[in-house]
Design a protein around this motif. Structure first.
Motif, mmCIF file in Angstrom:
data_model
loop_
_atom_site.group_PDB
_atom_site.id
_atom_site.type_symbol
_atom_site.label_atom_id
_atom_site.label_comp_id
_atom_site.label_asym_id
_atom_site.label_seq_id
_atom_site.Cartn_x
_atom_site.Cartn_y
_atom_site.Cartn_z
ATOM 1 N N LEU A 316 0.826 -1.205 0.000
ATOM 2 C CA LEU A 316 0.000 0.000 0.000
ATOM 3 C C LEU A 316 0.860 1.255 0.000
ATOM 4 C CD1 LEU A 316 -3.223 0.455 2.109
ATOM 5 C CD2 LEU A 316 -1.655 2.337 1.766
ATOM 6 N N TYR A 317 1.916 1.273 0.811
ATOM 7 C CA TYR A 317 2.694 2.509 0.856
ATOM 8 C C TYR A 317 3.493 2.710 -0.423
ATOM 9 C CZ TYR A 317 7.688 1.563 2.075
ATOM 10 O OH TYR A 317 9.015 1.226 2.081
ATOM 11 N N LEU A 318 3.835 1.623 -1.127
ATOM 12 C CA LEU A 318 4.423 1.807 -2.453
ATOM 13 C C LEU A 318 3.384 2.329 -3.434
ATOM 14 C CD1 LEU A 318 6.733 -1.340 -2.778
ATOM 15 C CD2 LEU A 318 7.431 1.035 -2.403
ATOM 16 N N ASP A 319 2.109 1.933 -3.243
ATOM 17 C CA ASP A 319 1.037 2.465 -4.090
ATOM 18 C C ASP A 319 0.883 3.976 -3.941
ATOM 19 O OD1 ASP A 319 0.443 -0.092 -4.965
ATOM 20 O OD2 ASP A 319 -1.242 -0.373 -3.596
ATOM 21 N N VAL A 387 -7.389 6.644 4.112
ATOM 22 C CA VAL A 387 -6.713 6.507 2.821
ATOM 23 C C VAL A 387 -7.770 6.334 1.741
ATOM 24 C CG1 VAL A 387 -5.143 5.084 1.434
ATOM 25 C CG2 VAL A 387 -4.632 5.534 3.851
ATOM 26 N N LYS A 388 -7.779 7.206 0.740
ATOM 27 C CA LYS A 388 -8.883 7.253 -0.222
ATOM 28 C C LYS A 388 -8.539 6.696 -1.606
ATOM 29 C CE LYS A 388 -11.495 9.411 2.774
ATOM 30 N NZ LYS A 388 -12.608 8.699 3.432
ATOM 31 N N SER A 389 -7.302 6.808 -2.051
ATOM 32 C CA SER A 389 -6.989 6.472 -3.450
ATOM 33 C C SER A 389 -6.755 4.988 -3.676
ATOM 34 C CB SER A 389 -5.741 7.252 -3.897
ATOM 35 O OG SER A 389 -4.601 6.856 -3.147
ATOM 36 N N VAL A 390 -6.664 4.221 -2.600
ATOM 37 C CA VAL A 390 -6.441 2.777 -2.695
ATOM 38 C C VAL A 390 -7.631 2.072 -2.054
ATOM 39 C CG1 VAL A 390 -4.920 0.861 -2.072
ATOM 40 C CG2 VAL A 390 -3.948 3.108 -2.583
#
Length: 391
Positions: A316-319, A387-390
């Protein structure tokens, strides 16, 4: 192996030798080491982003920092008092801790989104294997203050150099140059626009709380087992190794399965909150375990949660990692604050809970483990809700 082996066992044995009546000193030693990563990590990240060499951007730093880490372990191995132990562990974290960040930056440079979950899952497996092998090796050499640190450290260093040798990076000498670094730009690199990169920021905060709980639970594992089971600290290595094997079963299963599934389903947040609930449940079971069997069940449960979280949140944090083409090293190091600050602060706060409601000379480990679970659950909720974009 070079880092988690000492954290899981060797440092506790060292503290028990130099300060047997002050177990809380273990938190001070590990906390100072984590603080070094907080202070130096972004600087090395910025400099590695700007490195132009035949070996690429990351590998020269990984090799040099590994040698620094070995030197730090040597200082720790000969430490005769708390100050020297803190100095040695700070140097160790400067080397191995920041070398690890460079490996993650290398992943960020090359991994497509469709593979981040599965690679993060396998990375979690490697971390757990390193922990159990490191603790097992260290427990074999308990009689030697030097070998208990240097054997896992030397093997870890060899494996790191295998990475340097065989994981190729493009020749970076002809890559476009970034603006010249100044003291002002380096200092500014420690911060960023929180609102502009909101998802990165919220994920950072959620990771912070989860890692705070994780650090509180794991830093004192050796002392917790010794107290719970009535076994001397110097003889607890075998039981810690057994718990590590149980942890591997949970973490490997949780990390690999969740990593592959999150890639396949293109979902991250549902796995994160599931992991946080499992971790909290496991810490509560461990806190009130009446015997070794129930204690191991609790550790299995929270290790499954840890495996799921470590795999999926790394993906997720790479996303949501900002400026991946030009500033990956910098933002990976900033993201590491969410791990290294808890590693610094949580051991310092833990003695507050250990001393609540207990008689002189005792420690309230059940309360510490319950609080650990609460922190982890709060972290999962932040990521789920903010967190909204993932997905």
């Amino acid at each position: 192996m070079a880092l988690v082996g000492p954290i899981g066992y060797s440092l506790a044995v060292l503290v028990n030798r130099i300060a047997p009546d002050n177990q809380e000193f273990l938190g001070y030693v590990t906390g100072v080491g984590a603080l070094v990563v907080v202070l130096v990590g972004p600087l090395v990240g910025i400099l590695s982003d700007r490195t132009r060499s035949r070996l690429g951007r990351r590998r020269p730093w990984i090799a040099a920092l590994t040698l620094v880490g070995l030197g730090g372990l040597l200082i720790v191995a000969f430490a005769s008092n708390l100050a020297i132990a803190m100095l040695g562990w700070a140097v160790t974290q400067l080397g191995f801790g920041i070398a690890g960040l460079q490996v993650v930056s290398s992943m960020g440079d090359r991994l497509p989104e469709s593979q981040r979950g599965k690679v993060a899952g396998l990375t979690g497996v490697a971390t757990m294997l390193a922990s159990i092998v490191g603790v097992t090796l260290a427990s074999v050499f308990t009689g030697s203050d030097v070998l208990i640190f240097m054997v896992p450290g030397a093997i870890g260093a060899v494996l790191i150099f295998l990475f340097v040798l065989f994981v190729k990076e493009p020749d970076g000498r002809d890559a476009p140059q970034q603006a010249r670094a100044t003291i002002g730009s380096l200092v500014a690199g420690y911060g960023y626009n929180v609102k502009r990169y909101a998802d990165f920021s919220w994920n950072w905060l959620g990771r912070f709380f989860f890692n705070f709980g994780l650090t509180m639970a794991t830093t004192f594992t050796t002392f917790f087992f010794a107290t719970k089971l009535g076994v001397p600290v110097t003889e607890i290595g075998g039981l810690i190794a057994i718990s590590g094997l149980v942890g591997i079963v949970g973490t490997v299963g949780g990390a690999v399965l969740s990593g592959f599934l999150s890639d396949r389903l293109k979902r991250r947040k549902s796995f994160i909150i599931f992991a946080a609930v499992l971790f909290a449940a496991g810490t509560v079971i461990s806190a009130f375990a009446p015997d070794l069997t129930v204690l191991l069940v609790g550790m299995l449960v929270w290790n499954i949660g840890l495996g799921v979280f470590s795999a999926v949140d790394q993906a997720l944090y790479l996303d949501v990692l900002p400026e991946q083409d030009t500033q990956a090293g910098r933002f990976v190091a900033i993201n590491q604050f969410s791990t290294s600050i808890p590693q610094f602060a949580a051991p310092l706060l833990a003695p507050v809970f250990l001393l609540i409601g207990v008689a002189s000379g005792e420690s309230n480990y059940p309360l510490l483990y319950v609080v650990s679970g609460v922190f982890a659950l709060l972290g999962g909720l932040i990521i789920l809700l903010r967190v909204k974009s993932v997905r």
